[in-house]
Design a protein around this motif. Structure first.
Motif, PDB file in Angstrom:
ATOM      1  N   LEU A 199      14.441 -10.690  19.124  1.00 51.84           N
ATOM      2  CA  LEU A 199      14.897  -9.297  19.015  1.00 51.84           C
ATOM      3  C   LEU A 199      13.706  -8.364  18.836  1.00 51.84           C
ATOM      4  O   LEU A 199      13.627  -7.311  19.484  1.00 51.84           O
ATOM      5  CB  LEU A 199      15.867  -9.156  17.848  1.00 51.84           C
ATOM      6  N   PHE A 200      12.782  -8.740  17.953  1.00 53.97           N
ATOM      7  CA  PHE A 200      11.614  -7.888  17.712  1.00 53.97           C
ATOM      8  C   PHE A 200      10.800  -7.715  18.994  1.00 53.97           C
ATOM      9  O   PHE A 200      10.455  -6.593  19.382  1.00 53.97           O
ATOM     10  CB  PHE A 200      10.736  -8.481  16.606  1.00 53.97           C
ATOM     11  N   HIS A 201      10.492  -8.817  19.670  1.00 54.97           N
ATOM     12  CA  HIS A 201       9.605  -8.749  20.830  1.00 54.97           C
ATOM     13  C   HIS A 201      10.292  -8.171  22.066  1.00 54.97           C
ATOM     14  O   HIS A 201       9.619  -7.789  23.021  1.00 54.97           O
ATOM     15  CB  HIS A 201       9.036 -10.130  21.127  1.00 54.97           C
ATOM     16  N   SER A 202      11.613  -8.123  22.047  1.00 55.55           N
ATOM     17  CA  SER A 202      12.305  -7.473  23.159  1.00 55.55           C
ATOM     18  C   SER A 202      12.304  -5.956  22.998  1.00 55.55           C
ATOM     19  O   SER A 202      12.450  -5.216  23.983  1.00 55.55           O
ATOM     20  CB  SER A 202      13.746  -7.976  23.254  1.00 55.55           C
ATOM     21  N   LYS A 203      12.099  -5.495  21.768  1.00 51.31           N
ATOM     22  CA  LYS A 203      12.159  -4.055  21.501  1.00 51.31           C
ATOM     23  C   LYS A 203      10.790  -3.443  21.218  1.00 51.31           C
ATOM     24  O   LYS A 203      10.519  -2.293  21.600  1.00 51.31           O
ATOM     25  CB  LYS A 203      13.101  -3.797  20.318  1.00 51.31           C
ATOM     26  N   TYR A 204       9.932  -4.232  20.558  1.00 51.62           N
ATOM     27  CA  TYR A 204       8.650  -3.683  20.121  1.00 51.62           C
ATOM     28  C   TYR A 204       7.489  -4.346  20.864  1.00 51.62           C
ATOM     29  O   TYR A 204       7.552  -5.507  21.251  1.00 51.62           O
ATOM     30  CB  TYR A 204       8.468  -3.863  18.615  1.00 51.62           C
ATOM     31  N   ASP A 205       6.432  -3.587  21.036  1.00 53.55           N
ATOM     32  CA  ASP A 205       5.250  -4.058  21.753  1.00 53.55           C
ATOM     33  C   ASP A 205       4.133  -4.278  20.736  1.00 53.55           C
ATOM     34  O   ASP A 205       3.630  -3.314  20.140  1.00 53.55           O
ATOM     35  CB  ASP A 205       4.820  -3.014  22.794  1.00 53.55           C
ATOM     36  N   TYR A 206       3.762  -5.545  20.525  1.00 58.37           N
ATOM     37  CA  TYR A 206       2.711  -5.821  19.546  1.00 58.37           C
ATOM     38  C   TYR A 206       1.617  -6.675  20.167  1.00 58.37           C
ATOM     39  O   TYR A 206       1.891  -7.708  20.784  1.00 58.37           O
ATOM     40  CB  TYR A 206       3.265  -6.549  18.315  1.00 58.37           C
ATOM     41  N   GLU A 207       0.383  -6.260  19.982  1.00 63.94           N
ATOM     42  CA  GLU A 207      -0.775  -7.010  20.425  1.00 63.94           C
ATOM     43  C   GLU A 207      -1.656  -7.288  19.200  1.00 63.94           C
ATOM     44  O   GLU A 207      -1.914  -6.370  18.409  1.00 63.94           O
ATOM     45  CB  GLU A 207      -1.578  -6.228  21.462  1.00 63.94           C
ATOM     46  N   PRO A 208      -2.105  -8.547  19.010  1.00 60.38           N
ATOM     47  CA  PRO A 208      -3.011  -8.850  17.891  1.00 60.38           C
ATOM     48  C   PRO A 208      -4.236  -7.947  17.921  1.00 60.38           C
ATOM     49  O   PRO A 208      -4.757  -7.620  18.991  1.00 60.38           O
ATOM     50  CB  PRO A 208      -3.390 -10.316  18.142  1.00 60.38           C
ATOM     51  N   LYS A 209      -4.683  -7.549  16.744  1.00 55.55           N
ATOM     52  CA  LYS A 209      -5.823  -6.639  16.629  1.00 55.55           C
ATOM     53  C   LYS A 209      -6.988  -7.382  15.977  1.00 55.55           C
ATOM     54  O   LYS A 209      -7.040  -7.480  14.750  1.00 55.55           O
ATOM     55  CB  LYS A 209      -5.441  -5.411  15.799  1.00 55.55           C
ATOM     56  N   GLY A 210      -7.852  -7.945  16.799  1.00 58.40           N
ATOM     57  CA  GLY A 210      -8.963  -8.714  16.253  1.00 58.40           C
ATOM     58  C   GLY A 210      -8.453  -9.953  15.548  1.00 58.40           C
ATOM     59  O   GLY A 210      -7.767 -10.789  16.153  1.00 58.40           O
ATOM     60  N   LEU A 211      -8.744 -10.072  14.258  1.00 59.29           N
ATOM     61  CA  LEU A 211      -8.286 -11.211  13.471  1.00 59.29           C
ATOM     62  C   LEU A 211      -6.901 -10.972  12.873  1.00 59.29           C
ATOM     63  O   LEU A 211      -6.341 -11.865  12.252  1.00 59.29           O
ATOM     64  CB  LEU A 211      -9.289 -11.505  12.341  1.00 59.29           C
ATOM     65  N   ARG A 212      -6.386  -9.772  13.064  1.00 60.09           N
ATOM     66  CA  ARG A 212      -5.078  -9.442  12.503  1.00 60.09           C
ATOM     67  C   ARG A 212      -3.965  -9.865  13.459  1.00 60.09           C
ATOM     68  O   ARG A 212      -4.056  -9.652  14.658  1.00 60.09           O
ATOM     69  CB  ARG A 212      -4.979  -7.944  12.227  1.00 60.09           C
ATOM     70  N   ASP A 213      -2.926 -10.475  12.912  1.00 60.35           N
ATOM     71  CA  ASP A 213      -1.809 -10.929  13.737  1.00 60.35           C
ATOM     72  C   ASP A 213      -0.498 -10.592  13.049  1.00 60.35           C
ATOM     73  O   ASP A 213      -0.470 -10.122  11.913  1.00 60.35           O
ATOM     74  CB  ASP A 213      -1.908 -12.434  13.999  1.00 60.35           C
ATOM     75  N   LEU A 214       0.606 -10.860  13.763  1.00 59.73           N
ATOM     76  CA  LEU A 214       1.942 -10.526  13.275  1.00 59.73           C
ATOM     77  C   LEU A 214       2.603 -11.746  12.653  1.00 59.73           C
ATOM     78  O   LEU A 214       2.474 -12.862  13.163  1.00 59.73           O
ATOM     79  CB  LEU A 214       2.796 -10.025  14.435  1.00 59.73           C
ATOM     80  N   PHE A 215       3.311 -11.542  11.555  1.00 57.39           N
ATOM     81  CA  PHE A 215       4.021 -12.618  10.872  1.00 57.39           C
ATOM     82  C   PHE A 215       5.430 -12.162  10.513  1.00 57.39           C
ATOM     83  O   PHE A 215       5.672 -10.974  10.285  1.00 57.39           O
ATOM     84  CB  PHE A 215       3.276 -13.036   9.600  1.00 57.39           C
ATOM     85  N   PHE A 216       6.333 -13.153  10.428  1.00 57.13           N
ATOM     86  CA  PHE A 216       7.711 -12.892  10.007  1.00 57.13           C
ATOM     87  C   PHE A 216       7.950 -13.589   8.673  1.00 57.13           C
ATOM     88  O   PHE A 216       7.634 -14.775   8.518  1.00 57.13           O
ATOM     89  CB  PHE A 216       8.702 -13.404  11.051  1.00 57.13           C
ATOM     90  N   ALA A 217       8.499 -12.854   7.730  1.00 53.78           N
ATOM     91  CA  ALA A 217       8.759 -13.394   6.397  1.00 53.78           C
ATOM     92  C   ALA A 217      10.257 -13.396   6.122  1.00 53.78           C
ATOM     93  O   ALA A 217      10.917 -12.352   6.208  1.00 53.78           O
ATOM     94  CB  ALA A 217       8.032 -12.563   5.340  1.00 53.78           C
ATOM     95  N   LYS A 218      10.778 -14.555   5.797  1.00 53.46           N
ATOM     96  CA  LYS A 218      12.179 -14.682   5.399  1.00 53.46           C
ATOM     97  C   LYS A 218      12.217 -14.692   3.871  1.00 53.46           C
ATOM     98  O   LYS A 218      11.837 -15.658   3.231  1.00 53.46           O
ATOM     99  CB  LYS A 218      12.752 -15.987   5.964  1.00 53.46           C
ATOM    100  N   LYS A 219      12.667 -13.580   3.299  1.00 52.50           N
ATOM    101  CA  LYS A 219      12.670 -13.412   1.848  1.00 52.50           C
ATOM    102  C   LYS A 219      14.096 -13.256   1.326  1.00 52.50           C
ATOM    103  O   LYS A 219      15.047 -13.180   2.096  1.00 52.50           O
ATOM    104  CB  LYS A 219      11.839 -12.187   1.452  1.00 52.50           C
ATOM    105  N   LYS A 220      14.204 -13.170   0.010  1.00 55.58           N
ATOM    106  CA  LYS A 220      15.515 -13.009  -0.608  1.00 55.58           C
ATOM    107  C   LYS A 220      16.195 -11.732  -0.128  1.00 55.58           C
ATOM    108  O   LYS A 220      17.416 -11.699   0.069  1.00 55.58           O
ATOM    109  CB  LYS A 220      15.377 -12.984  -2.136  1.00 55.58           C
TER     110      LYS A 220
END
Length: 353
Positions: free
Chosen positions: A41-62
């Motif tokens: 769902l996220f990648h179908s709607k949003y455009d994200y490209e890693p920025k150098g050493l920074r990357d995207l993560f998903f957190a499943k929290k309470k």
């Protein structure tokens, strides 16, 4: 004799209260969308490209599913730009502040992106909270003292104990936790008694939780086999980690009879017998390593063979253990690396010829 008619109202009230509690409890049971669903769902709607050493993560929290950025080279991930994507209290998705896709990608394109991250699905599915530094402490806090846990929750709790135990030694797992007031020490230094004690404490809690899982549902399948196989592997994990930490005095008492089936014992001996005298056998994972170490330690079988787990060669302490020959019953292994290089925490890769 006077007969008193029984008033049925209290019983009716009790039934109504019970039904209300039951339905309230049922309505509060949270069903999270899967990691695959959230990711796509996220990648179908949003455009994200890693920025150098920074990357995207998903957190499943309470509180729900979060999306955040972090420096992926850091052991303890510091979330940047963290935002709530799906709420566990409302069951709704929310708009997050990431660039919107200029063109809607097709299903094949989304599936291709997901396949590169699909290996994460197992942990997100089996563990209540996952995907961020500190997930293990949150799982332990919410489920550590609860009884009557389901088989999947028992596995998630056991994994949390195991993951948290490593926070006292070195970074071996993803999303390692911070321990307040604790600093990393060079690989050339010995661990304090407190760190070793805490590692043993939480590993033992994990082992006991896996034992409960095996008792509840022996056929429950984990990544390495049924519940008893995972229980056995966790014990050998404790043994091997203490060996690498330089505490064979504590490790040698970990292993007990009956951890592995006769078939696995026979397989381990066949593996060892396939190696020439004083040879080296390279292995890769838990299942092809632990039974070998087990028969060598408990039966003193083919200790002339050095079993090297290639997956551990990124640990300077493991290389140092091999180099010094402090593996139980082994002798030093000749290496091109000098000791200073072997214990360097900037040691990037190893070439095995």
């Amino acid at each position: 004799m006077k007969v008193h008619k029984r008033n049925s109202f209290p019983g009716t009230l009790l039934l109504m209260v019970f039904l209300f509690i039951s339905f309230t409890g049922f309505s509060q049971k949270i069903i999270y969308p899967s990691y695959e669903t959230v990711f796509k769902l996220f990648h179908s709607k949003y455009d994200y490209e890693p920025k150098g050493l920074r990357d995207l993560f998903f957190a499943k929290k309470k509180d729900g599913w979060f999306v955040y950025e972090a420096d992926q080279t850091s052991n303890v991930l510091k979330p940047l730009n963290e935002q709530l994507l799906w709420s566990s209290s409302t069951g709704k998705y929310y708009v997050v502040k990431f660039p919107i896709q200029k063109h809607r990608p097709g299903a094949d394109e989304i599936n291709s992106v997901y396949e590169a991250h699909a290996s994460n699905e197992y942990n997100y599915k089996r563990i209540p909270y996952y995907g961020y530094s500190g997930w293990d402490k949150d799982v332990i806090a919410d489920f550590g003292n609860k009884s009557g846990l389901s088989d999947s929750l028992l596995e998630g709790l056991a994994r949390a104990y195991s993951n948290y135990s490593m926070a006292f030694l070195w970074s071996q797992y993803n999303f390692i936790s911070e321990v307040e007031g604790q600093k990393e020490i060079p690989s050339s230094e010995n661990y304090s008694g407190d760190r070793i004690d805490n590692f043993i404490k939480y590993t033992d809690l994990g082992i006991e939780t896996y034992r409960k899982l095996a008792k509840l549902n022996l056929r429950y399948e984990t990544m390495v086999g049924n519940a008893f196989a995972k229980y056995s592997n966790e014990i050998v994990y404790k043994y091997s980690t203490l060996c690498i930490a330089g505490r064979y005095d504590l490790a040698k008492g970990c292993l007990k009879p009956g951890l592995f089936s006769p078939m696995l014992i026979a397989m381990a001996k066949n593996y060892l017998n396939s190696v020439a005298p004083n040879g080296i056998l390279f292995t890769d994972g838990d299942n092809d390593t632990y039974p070998l170490w087990y028969v060598q330690e408990t039966e003193n079988y083919r200790k002339d063979v050095i079993v090297i787990n290639s997956g551990l060669l990124n640990l300077p302490r493991y290389i140092l253990m091999l180099k010094k020959g402090t593996v139980p019953g082994s002798k030093p292994i000749k290496m091109a690396w000098d000791e200073k290089m072997a214990v360097s925490d900037t040691f990037a890769y190893a070439l095995i010829d």
